[in-house]
Design an enzyme around this catalytic site. Sequence first.
Site, PDB file in Angstrom:
ATOM      1  N   LEU B  92      34.443  44.280  39.559  1.00 13.55           N
ATOM      2  CA  LEU B  92      33.989  43.289  40.529  1.00 13.55           C
ATOM      3  C   LEU B  92      32.721  42.602  40.021  1.00 13.55           C
ATOM      4  O   LEU B  92      31.609  43.003  40.360  1.00 13.55           O
ATOM      5  CB  LEU B  92      33.707  44.041  41.837  1.00 13.55           C
ATOM      6  CG  LEU B  92      33.983  43.312  43.137  1.00 13.55           C
ATOM      7  CD1 LEU B  92      34.025  44.309  44.272  1.00 13.55           C
ATOM      8  CD2 LEU B  92      32.949  42.254  43.396  1.00 13.55           C
ATOM      9  N   GLU B  94      31.689  38.554  38.772  1.00 10.91           N
ATOM     10  CA  GLU B  94      32.191  37.200  38.517  1.00 10.91           C
ATOM     11  C   GLU B  94      31.722  36.651  37.182  1.00 10.91           C
ATOM     12  O   GLU B  94      32.478  35.959  36.493  1.00 10.91           O
ATOM     13  CB  GLU B  94      31.774  36.260  39.653  1.00 10.91           C
ATOM     14  CG  GLU B  94      32.441  36.568  40.996  1.00 10.91           C
ATOM     15  CD  GLU B  94      31.831  37.766  41.722  1.00 10.91           C
ATOM     16  OE1 GLU B  94      30.733  38.219  41.313  1.00 10.91           O
ATOM     17  OE2 GLU B  94      32.425  38.250  42.697  1.00 10.91           O
ATOM     18  N   GLN B 116      36.978  34.877  44.051  1.00 11.40           N
ATOM     19  CA  GLN B 116      37.610  35.227  45.324  1.00 11.40           C
ATOM     20  C   GLN B 116      37.275  34.234  46.436  1.00 11.40           C
ATOM     21  O   GLN B 116      38.142  33.867  47.221  1.00 11.40           O
ATOM     22  CB  GLN B 116      37.215  36.636  45.709  1.00 11.40           C
ATOM     23  CG  GLN B 116      38.098  37.223  46.767  1.00 11.40           C
ATOM     24  CD  GLN B 116      38.025  38.733  46.763  1.00 11.40           C
ATOM     25  OE1 GLN B 116      37.016  39.301  47.180  1.00 11.40           O
ATOM     26  NE2 GLN B 116      39.065  39.393  46.283  1.00 11.40           N
ATOM     27  N   TYR B 122      28.963  32.187  42.512  1.00 10.18           N
ATOM     28  CA  TYR B 122      27.635  31.849  41.989  1.00 10.18           C
ATOM     29  C   TYR B 122      27.126  32.793  40.898  1.00 10.18           C
ATOM     30  O   TYR B 122      26.423  32.344  40.001  1.00 10.18           O
ATOM     31  CB  TYR B 122      26.613  31.714  43.139  1.00 10.18           C
ATOM     32  CG  TYR B 122      27.014  30.663  44.171  1.00 10.18           C
ATOM     33  CD1 TYR B 122      27.665  29.492  43.782  1.00 10.18           C
ATOM     34  CD2 TYR B 122      26.761  30.841  45.527  1.00 10.18           C
ATOM     35  CE1 TYR B 122      28.039  28.540  44.721  1.00 10.18           C
ATOM     36  CE2 TYR B 122      27.128  29.885  46.462  1.00 10.18           C
ATOM     37  CZ  TYR B 122      27.772  28.741  46.056  1.00 10.18           C
ATOM     38  OH  TYR B 122      28.143  27.788  46.968  1.00 10.18           O
ATOM     39  N   HIS B 163      31.581  32.523  52.839  1.00  9.84           N
ATOM     40  CA  HIS B 163      33.019  32.413  52.582  1.00  9.84           C
ATOM     41  C   HIS B 163      33.530  30.980  52.717  1.00  9.84           C
ATOM     42  O   HIS B 163      34.734  30.763  52.686  1.00  9.84           O
ATOM     43  CB  HIS B 163      33.821  33.297  53.557  1.00  9.84           C
ATOM     44  CG  HIS B 163      33.665  34.760  53.302  1.00  9.84           C
ATOM     45  ND1 HIS B 163      32.513  35.433  53.562  1.00  9.84           N
ATOM     46  CD2 HIS B 163      34.542  35.678  52.794  1.00  9.84           C
ATOM     47  CE1 HIS B 163      32.671  36.718  53.245  1.00  9.84           C
ATOM     48  NE2 HIS B 163      33.888  36.882  52.771  1.00  9.84           N
TER      49      HIS B 163
END
Lengths: 408, 366
Positions: B92, B94, B116, B122, B163
Site C-alpha cells: 500500500l 502510491e 485508489q 498525492y 475521496h
Amino acid sequence: MTIHADHSAPETVAGDQAGDVRAKFGISVEDYMLPARHQIQMVNPDGTLRSKDEQGTEPGHEYPTPGDSELMAAYERLVVGRRVNDQNSALVRQGRMAVYPSSHGQEACQVAAAMCLQEGDWLFPTYRDAVAVMTRGVDPVEAMTIFRGDWHSGYDPKKYNVGIQCTPLTTQLLHAVGVAHAAKLRGEDTVVMAMCGDGATSEGDFHEALNFAAVFRLPVIFFVQNNKYAISVPLSHQSVAPSLAHKAVGYGMAGERVDGNDLVALMAVMDRAVKLAREGSGPLLIEAHTYRMQAHTNADDATRYRPDSEVAEWQAKDPLTRMKAYLTDKGLLDDAASDRIAEHAESVATQLREGLGEDVPVQPLDLFKYVFSKPTPQLKEQSDMLAGELARAESAGNTDNSGTESAK
Amino acid sequence: MTVTTTATSTTTANVSAATASAAASAAATAEATGPQSLTMAKALNTAMADAMRADPSVLVFGEDVGLLGGVFRITDGLMAEFGEQRCFDTPLAESGIVGMAVGMAINGMRPVIEMQFDAFAYPAFEQIVSHVAKMHNRTKGALKMPMVIRVPYAGGIGGVEHHCDSSESYYAHTAGLKVYTPATVADGYRMLREAIDSDDPVMFMEPKKLYWSKDQVDLGALRAEHDAGTSTEGRAAVARPGTDATLIAYGPSVPTALAAAAAAAEEGRSLEVIDVRTLVPFDDETVCASVRKTGRAVVIAEAHGFASVSSEIVARVQERAFHYLAAPLLRVTGFDVPFPSPKLEHYYLPSVDRILDAVDDLQWED
C-alpha cells in the site's frame, strides 16, 4: 515475450525464504538478514591483509577474497575514477562544468558497484555516482553531460543499462525495482544495482523501494554509500538505528556492512550479493562506510560543519593508497603497471577536458522536441513562436542562437 | 514470517473461484456484438482486458486490484484471466506503485496502474512530476513512458473526506503528461484503449459518479474502431449540437451540462455541449469553432475555479475567439474551498440550475 501465469501467492515467499536460508547457510533467517556483528573489512588502511578471523565474517556471512586479476582491473578503475573526480572539479573551477558532486574518497564504492555487475544488469545511480556510471561503460563525456548544462541526460540509459544520474533522492530506487520486476516477469536473470547515500535513507521512497523489492522478491541490491553527511547534516540526525544495514531485516532482506574504502572487501561483498540476487535470494541491502573527502559540491563549504581533524582521519583511510600498498605487497603491482594505469587515467582526463571544453551549440527548439512522443498542437505553436524569434534574431545579425529547425 | 499452508490454499481457492466467474464474464463480453447496455465500469474493464489480450507487456497493478477487482471493481476478473503476474496487488504505497511502473516502462512493459482515489494519489506526486512527466524529455526520447495512471476522481458519490478531489489541474499543469477524462461509456472504452496504446504517459481521470452510468454501446464496433487506429486524443466531441450558446464541460460535468441543455431547450434556448475529452492535449479548434458559432459560452467543471483547467479554457477561448464573443465567458465551477463533506457537496458541485443561471447572465439583452 512470455509471462508465466503461474500463481505464486506472496504469503508463501517468506516461508520459502526461511527454509531456503536454513538450507543454504545453516543459519536462521533472522541471522541471515541481520548484518554481521562487525563491518566486513579485508585490508587495513596501511594495505596489509587482515587475518581471516579479523575480517568480520561469520557463519552465513562468509566472503571469499576476490581473484588477483579482478582486483587489478578494479584498481585500474579506481585510479581512473580518482583522476576523473579531480579533473571534473578542476573543470568546474574553470567554468567548463556547471557543478560536480565529487565522489573523491568514495571511488572504491563507485568501482565495486559497477564492476560486480554483468552484461544485461542495470545500474541506477545518483548525482554523485558519475564514476560508477563511467566504470559501467558509459562514455566519460556522455556521463558528465548532465553537469555541463546543455541537457539533462547525456546518454541513452538503454544503451548502457544505466539510469540517469538521479537528483530527487531515492526516487530512482523504485525505478530499479520496476526494471527488476519486469525482467523477472519475463524470466530474465537481470540484477539491478540501486545506489543512494546515507541521508537519502530517510526518504519515503527508500522505504517503499526496499519493501516492494522484498515483497516481490526481486534481484535488487540497494547499495548505500554512508559518507556520513547529507550536505551538512550528520547521520546521527537521519537515523538512530544500530546501522543502516540493520534496516534490511525490517523489510525481510539481508543486510551487510562493509568498509567502503576497502576495495577488496567491497568487491567480495558485492560479488556475493550479485550472486545471491541472481540465484533468486531476493534483494539485499549493503551499507558501505566511506567519507566524502570534499564538499557536497563546489557551492558548499564543508568547513562550516565538520572539523579538519575528521577529514584528516579519513585521509589516512584513503581507498587508493590502501589498494596500491596491498597490490604492491602482493607483488601484483609494479612500477610499469602503475605507469600504465596512470597513463590510462590521464587519457580519460584528457578526453574529459577535450570533450567538456568544447562548446556544444545548443538547439533551442529541442525544448519542444522531446516533451511528448506524440507532439501536441500547443507545443507546435510555441515551437513556431520561438523559431520565429530565432529567425528574426538571425536576420538582425545576432547568430548566437543556432537552432532554426522546427519541432516535428 | 511463517505462514500456514491453510492461508495459502485459501488464497488459491479464492483465485480459482474468481478465475471461473471472470473467465465466464470475459467470454460473454468478448462474444457480444451489436448494441448492448453497458456501464462505464464494464467498458473500462473490457478495455483493459482487451489490451491485455492484445499485448503481453500490458500489466495492471495497484491496491486491491487483484482478487477484489478494485474498490470500484474496474479491474474485476483481470487477475483471474491473466494471472497474478500480470494483474496484482502491491504493498500500500502510491509512490512505490508509480515508481515501480516507471522502471517497468523503462524495461519494456506497459503498466496500467490504479490510484485508489484521487486524493490517495498525492504520495506519488513526486514520481509523477519528476519522472513520469520528464523521462522522455530528459533522455531526448530514448526512454518512453508508455504508462497509464488511472485515477477515480471528482465528487457526486457522497464520498467522505479525501475521496472526492478534482485533481486534474495538478496533472494538466505538469508539462509532459497527457490527461484524459471520459464522460461516456463508449469513450471509457475508446479512450482507455488509446491511453494504453500511447507511448506518452496518460493520467486517466475516471469520473467516479459515472462508473455506474449505462449506455447502449456496440463493443464490436468500438473494437473495430480501435483496430483501425481511430484517435480521440486532442479531439473534443460535440455532445449535443446547439446554436445559442456553448457549454464547455469535461468528465463528470458533461452529463450535468447535457441536462442543463435539455432544460434550456424546453425554454426555447439551444445550447451546444462540448465534451473536451482530453484536457491535454486540448482541442482548441473544436471548442473555439463552437464558441465562434454561438458567440456565448459557459465553462463547467467540478474543480475549484482558481488557477484551474476551467480558467485555462476561458483564457484560451478569449485569446482565440474574442471578436466573436457577445458576452464574457462565464464559469460554473466548484467553490475555492476544500471538497465538502457528503451533506454539503450538493451546494458545491455545478448544478443544472447554476448552469442555467450562468447562461441567463450571458448578456442576451444586448
